[in-house]
Design an enzyme around this catalytic site. Sequence first.
Site, PDB file in Angstrom:
ATOM      1  CE1 TYR A 105      10.484 -25.598  -3.258  1.00  0.00           C
ATOM      2  CE2 TYR A 105       9.491 -23.686  -2.203  1.00  0.00           C
ATOM      3  CZ  TYR A 105       9.395 -24.785  -3.051  1.00  0.00           C
ATOM      4  OH  TYR A 105       8.210 -25.043  -3.682  1.00  0.00           O
ATOM      5  CE  LYS A 117       0.313   7.019  -0.745  1.00  0.00           C
ATOM      6  NZ  LYS A 117       1.159   8.212  -0.976  1.00  0.00           N
TER       7      LYS A 117
HETATM    8  C1  LIG Z   1       1.343   8.954   0.139  1.00  0.00           C
HETATM    9  C2  LIG Z   1       1.232  10.413   0.157  1.00  0.00           C
HETATM   10  C3  LIG Z   1       0.847  11.093   1.330  1.00  0.00           C
HETATM   11  C4  LIG Z   1       0.709  10.409   2.665  1.00  0.00           C
HETATM   12  O1  LIG Z   1       1.986  10.110   3.184  1.00  0.00           O
HETATM   13  P1  LIG Z   1       2.190   9.492   4.636  1.00  0.00           P
HETATM   14  O2  LIG Z   1       3.659   9.479   4.816  1.00  0.00           O
HETATM   15  O3  LIG Z   1       1.616   8.130   4.603  1.00  0.00           O
HETATM   16  O4  LIG Z   1       1.482  10.387   5.589  1.00  0.00           O
HETATM   17  C5  LIG Z   1       0.625  12.455   1.237  1.00  0.00           C
HETATM   18  N1  LIG Z   1       0.797  13.106   0.074  1.00  0.00           N
HETATM   19  C6  LIG Z   1       1.193  12.498  -1.059  1.00  0.00           C
HETATM   20  C7  LIG Z   1       1.378  13.290  -2.302  1.00  0.00           C
HETATM   21  C8  LIG Z   1       1.438  11.133  -1.047  1.00  0.00           C
HETATM   22  O5  LIG Z   1       1.850  10.525  -2.165  1.00  0.00           O
END
Ligand SMILES: *Cc1c(COP(=O)(O)O)cnc(C)c1O
Length: 379
Positions: free
Chosen positions: A263, A37
């Site tokens: 800044y 993702k």
């Molecule tokens: C993001 C996510 C993962 C992966 O999590 P990590 O901590 O990066 O291993 C797994 N399951 C769900 C439902 C997630 O949202």
Amino acid sequence: MNLIRPTWVEINLDDVIYNFLKIKKAVGNKKVIGVVKADAYGHGAIEISKILEHYGAYALATASLEEALNLREAGISLPILVLGYVDPSALEVASSQNIAVTLFDRNFIKRLKIYDSKAKSVLNVHVNVDTGMGRIGISPKELLFVVKSIENLNNVHFQGLYTHFATADSDIQFAEEQLDIFNRLIKDLYLHKISPDFIHCANSAAILTLGKKSHFNSVRPGIILYGLPPSPVLKSFTLKPVLSFKTRIIYIKKISPGRSISYGRTFVAKKEMLVATIPVGYADGLPRKLSNIGEVLVKGRRAKIVGNVTMDQTIIDVTGFPNIHPGNEVILIGKQGNEEITATEIADKVDTINYEIVSRIGKRVKRIFIKGGQSGKKV
Ligand SMILES: *Cc1c(COP(=O)(O)O)cnc(C)c1O
């Protein structure tokens, strides 16, 4: 002619392979659903997914349908699970592309019924039960009703059951309570002769802390694929950080005592200094909170960020650095000589987690992919 601004990210695909194979071994060859993702946590979802596909990941997981469709367009054929919300009007698109969706709200059953009545292909559904994350997911007591409702449909397949841990990196006792609830639900389903193809709950932290009892027949690692620990203290096997964030000095000048930098004039020179400007700022994902406290690597040494980080440019103190020139490489995240700055170090400094540091590296920062020790492009 080089039109590219010299600020880039290098993604070492050999290190992705290394991490993936380590994870596979650690979970005893259970099926791996690689979480890609948010553009693979800023690493480039298409290239990462191609590697995972080639090295035997079972499936991929994205946050949205759009992310999943982008992978299909790029020719990736692994099963994909969307972990987040999918609009009911898009279920036909999802099923036709072999993209599974998550049911996390019992009201979604109505939508599945409508889908079922017109379906041209079978839609795979994974049911997310909220055992303690408190984000999305049906309540445990709704599970049987939800699953039976799905099983009444001809064109919707109950493919998976899953849950998500809130504290697998920090509060193991709470994570085990979640696991107990999950186990009870699985038993309940078995008593009703229902067994989904896939049962999964382990994120990266659970793979490291809870081990085997959280693996079931599939696991969902994200951050460890990218070689980063899910929390600063968790390191039960070695990982290789995949991402380096680099830039080059574009301007160097001497400043005299009393002169201020950037800044707000938050930094005023007390002595004569040599400062360098680098073409990277908070719009590229270098947190503004690093103003006056961040460090970068130049010539194998640490140099301090001076003054406020701006949107596109940042100033560093290179006083006393020998032989320094515009064009010298600067490491924001990664190794140089014997020094290393990790995403986790930066996260600690600005009071966040490494996930946020890498996933927020800006869109305009070019990703360069390295494989077999070689990159396709030079910057
Ligand atoms: C993001 C996510 C993962 C992966 O999590 P990590 O901590 O990066 O291993 C797994 N399951 C769900 C439902 C997630 O949202």
